[in-house]
Scaffold this motif. Structure first.
Motif, mmCIF file in Angstrom:
data_model
loop_
_atom_site.group_PDB
_atom_site.id
_atom_site.type_symbol
_atom_site.label_atom_id
_atom_site.label_comp_id
_atom_site.label_asym_id
_atom_site.label_seq_id
_atom_site.Cartn_x
_atom_site.Cartn_y
_atom_site.Cartn_z
ATOM 1 N N TYR A 63 -14.015 -106.980 -54.214
ATOM 2 C CA TYR A 63 -14.636 -105.655 -54.344
ATOM 3 C C TYR A 63 -14.741 -105.261 -55.814
ATOM 4 C CZ TYR A 63 -15.272 -100.589 -54.121
ATOM 5 O OH TYR A 63 -15.740 -99.314 -54.308
ATOM 6 N N ASP A 64 -13.667 -105.456 -56.565
ATOM 7 C CA ASP A 64 -13.630 -104.979 -57.943
ATOM 8 C C ASP A 64 -14.419 -105.852 -58.907
ATOM 9 O OD1 ASP A 64 -11.063 -103.000 -59.354
ATOM 10 O OD2 ASP A 64 -11.942 -102.763 -57.376
ATOM 11 N N THR A 65 -14.472 -107.158 -58.668
ATOM 12 C CA THR A 65 -15.165 -108.035 -59.618
ATOM 13 C C THR A 65 -16.634 -107.655 -59.772
ATOM 14 O OG1 THR A 65 -13.635 -109.868 -59.233
ATOM 15 C CG2 THR A 65 -15.782 -110.407 -60.167
ATOM 16 N N PRO A 66 -17.425 -107.590 -58.687
ATOM 17 C CA PRO A 66 -18.817 -107.168 -58.890
ATOM 18 C C PRO A 66 -18.942 -105.726 -59.345
ATOM 19 C CG PRO A 66 -18.347 -107.398 -56.546
ATOM 20 C CD PRO A 66 -17.177 -107.966 -57.285
ATOM 21 N N LYS A 67 -18.018 -104.856 -58.921
ATOM 22 C CA LYS A 67 -18.092 -103.457 -59.319
ATOM 23 C C LYS A 67 -17.912 -103.307 -60.822
ATOM 24 C CE LYS A 67 -16.176 -98.883 -58.290
ATOM 25 N NZ LYS A 67 -15.258 -98.117 -57.424
ATOM 26 N N VAL A 232 -16.331 -111.024 -72.619
ATOM 27 C CA VAL A 232 -15.180 -110.384 -71.975
ATOM 28 C C VAL A 232 -15.002 -110.760 -70.507
ATOM 29 C CG1 VAL A 232 -15.400 -108.406 -73.521
ATOM 30 C CG2 VAL A 232 -16.370 -108.264 -71.224
ATOM 31 N N TRP A 233 -15.960 -111.503 -69.900
ATOM 32 C CA TRP A 233 -15.806 -111.741 -68.468
ATOM 33 C C TRP A 233 -14.523 -112.498 -68.109
ATOM 34 C CZ3 TRP A 233 -15.357 -116.516 -66.305
ATOM 35 C CH2 TRP A 233 -15.830 -117.600 -67.021
ATOM 36 N N PRO A 234 -14.026 -113.425 -68.941
ATOM 37 C CA PRO A 234 -12.738 -114.034 -68.555
ATOM 38 C C PRO A 234 -11.603 -113.013 -68.517
ATOM 39 C CG PRO A 234 -13.845 -115.350 -70.237
ATOM 40 C CD PRO A 234 -14.566 -114.045 -70.170
ATOM 41 N N TYR A 235 -11.616 -112.038 -69.455
ATOM 42 C CA TYR A 235 -10.602 -110.989 -69.439
ATOM 43 C C TYR A 235 -10.735 -110.133 -68.180
ATOM 44 C CZ TYR A 235 -10.029 -112.132 -74.394
ATOM 45 O OH TYR A 235 -9.807 -112.783 -75.586
ATOM 46 N N ILE A 236 -11.983 -109.894 -67.772
ATOM 47 C CA ILE A 236 -12.215 -109.099 -66.568
ATOM 48 C C ILE A 236 -11.639 -109.808 -65.351
ATOM 49 C CG2 ILE A 236 -13.997 -108.216 -65.013
ATOM 50 C CD1 ILE A 236 -15.762 -107.778 -67.475
ATOM 51 N N LEU A 237 -11.959 -111.097 -65.202
ATOM 52 C CA LEU A 237 -11.448 -111.837 -64.051
ATOM 53 C C LEU A 237 -9.928 -111.914 -64.066
ATOM 54 C CD1 LEU A 237 -13.988 -114.811 -63.698
ATOM 55 C CD2 LEU A 237 -13.934 -112.631 -62.486
ATOM 56 N N ALA A 238 -9.354 -112.117 -65.263
ATOM 57 C CA ALA A 238 -7.893 -112.167 -65.354
ATOM 58 C C ALA A 238 -7.283 -110.820 -65.001
ATOM 59 C CB ALA A 238 -7.475 -112.585 -66.771
ATOM 60 N N GLY A 239 -7.876 -109.740 -65.524
ATOM 61 C CA GLY A 239 -7.361 -108.410 -65.214
ATOM 62 C C GLY A 239 -7.473 -108.077 -63.743
ATOM 63 N N ILE A 240 -8.597 -108.430 -63.128
ATOM 64 C CA ILE A 240 -8.778 -108.138 -61.709
ATOM 65 C C ILE A 240 -7.832 -109.001 -60.867
ATOM 66 C CG2 ILE A 240 -10.418 -108.232 -59.777
ATOM 67 C CD1 ILE A 240 -12.621 -107.530 -61.785
ATOM 68 N N ALA A 241 -7.614 -110.237 -61.275
ATOM 69 C CA ALA A 241 -6.678 -111.098 -60.543
ATOM 70 C C ALA A 241 -5.263 -110.523 -60.579
ATOM 71 C CB ALA A 241 -6.702 -112.515 -61.126
#
Length: 351
Positions: A63-67, A232-241
């Motif tokens: 839910y959060d990744t695409p959002k 920043v997308w790797p940081y986003i995925l890491a943060g969401i994980a």
């Protein structure tokens, strides 16, 4: 090529971009309003269920990744267009020669719309001082630019609503303005490194007055999306994980006792101290903030933690050591930390 042909080509370019942005906006809204159904479909396809640790963690992630990526892409494109009206040289010129107070307010405000992270500190610091920008005004900008940035505001708005985003904006600007004023009043120029003091007599550069067409601005916005989101997308995925793991597996009672409103008085200063050794950007931090709040952590405590990661990171302190003596670095960190603690307590008090 004749001026009439150039004008016609420019008009056609604006029309093409306008139609493309309209279609993109419709698709953006359609996807954004069906994120819950998408995440539900993913966990159903994986044979998972709501109410289980793994099911809740996976649902949070999808839910959060695409959002977050949708919010980030939209606001970064918009800010990329806005930033064509600014440049490092123009920003320095706007700030040089301004009175203390007015300069601090202007510097903190410009920090919102200029694309500088905390680790751009050294070249910015030197450039601002060489342009005649006062030390305190420079600090107002350097605090505001990473902390009160468009990514943080966009994601806070999307995840928590305009009231939280507006309060964060107001208090973040207040921290940047007051911290700059305090450092300016302390007259700490002697605590700049000697080689930096030698450039204080510099003057603001003359500007050649760049002219952008709207096609240029739209292209700059898209280029900004590719650069920022691509970075920043790797940081986003890491943060969401991390946020998904917290959401699915961390007990609510534990998080509430550690960072909730009823937690011990030292929990907020401890959260700020914990954030300093880290280095991350707002895009990676806000999903973690969302998950912590969902588990009962107090909003002020969690946002203070995020602000300390962004504005007082250890890498930034190490870089600043090249231009500042230790006493000025300690003063800077202490003043900003005090402001962040104030923001945290205010958030916890009113929300």
């Amino acid at each position: 090529m004749s001026p009439s042909i150039l004008t016609r080509n420019s008009a056609q370019g604006v029309t093409t971009w306008g139609f493309g942005l309209l279609v993109a906006g419709v698709v953006w809204l359609a996807i954004y309003h069906h994120l819950t159904e998408f995440a539900d479909a993913v966990i159903a396809a994986l044979g998972l269920a709501h109410g289980t640790h793994l099911g809740e963690a996976v649902h949070f992630f999808f839910y959060d990744t695409p959002k977050v990526l949708l919010l980030l892409t939209g606001i970064v494109f918009l800010m990329g267009v806005i930033q064509t009206f600014f440049s490092p040289e123009r920003t320095r010129a706007m700030l040089s020669g301004k009175r203390v107070g007015v300069g601090n307010v202007l510097a903190a405000t410009l920090g919102i719309v200029t694309p500088f992270c905390s680790c751009s500190a050294v070249p910015l610091f030197i450039g601002f001082l060489s342009a005649g920008v006062p030390l305190g005004v420079t600090f107002s900008f350097l605090i505001s630019a990473p902390m009160v940035n468009e990514v943080a505001l966009a994601l806070l708005f999307g995840l928590f609503g305009w009231q939280v985003a507006a309060l964060y904006l107001g208090l973040g600007l207040l921290v940047a303005i007051v911290a700059g004023l305090v450092i300016g009043k302390l007259k700490m120029e002697p605590y700049l490194e000697d080689w930096v003091q030698g450039i204080l007599a510099g003057t603001a550069p003359e500007l050649a007055g760049e002219r952008f067409t709207w096609v240029d601005r739209f292209r700059a916005g898209w280029s900004h999306v590719k650069e920022i989101v691509g970075k920043v997308w790797p940081y986003i995925l890491a943060g969401i994980a991390i946020g998904a793991a917290i959401h699915g597996y961390v007990p609510e009672d534990f998080m509430a006792s550690l960072m909730g409103k009823e937690a011990p008085w030292w929990s907020l200063p401890a959260a700020v101290a914990l954030g300093v050794p880290m280095y991350a950007n707002a895009a990676g931090m806000i999903p973690i903030v969302e998950a912590l709040i969902g588990k009962g952590a107090a909003l002020g405590t969690v946002l203070a933690f995020m602000m300390s990661v962004i504005a007082l990171s250890l890498p930034e302190m190490i870089i600043l050591r090249k231009v500042l003596r230790m006493r000025l670095i300690v003063t800077f960190a202490g003043v900003v930390a005090g402001g962040i603690l104030l923001v945290g307590y205010v958030f916890n008090l009113v929300l």
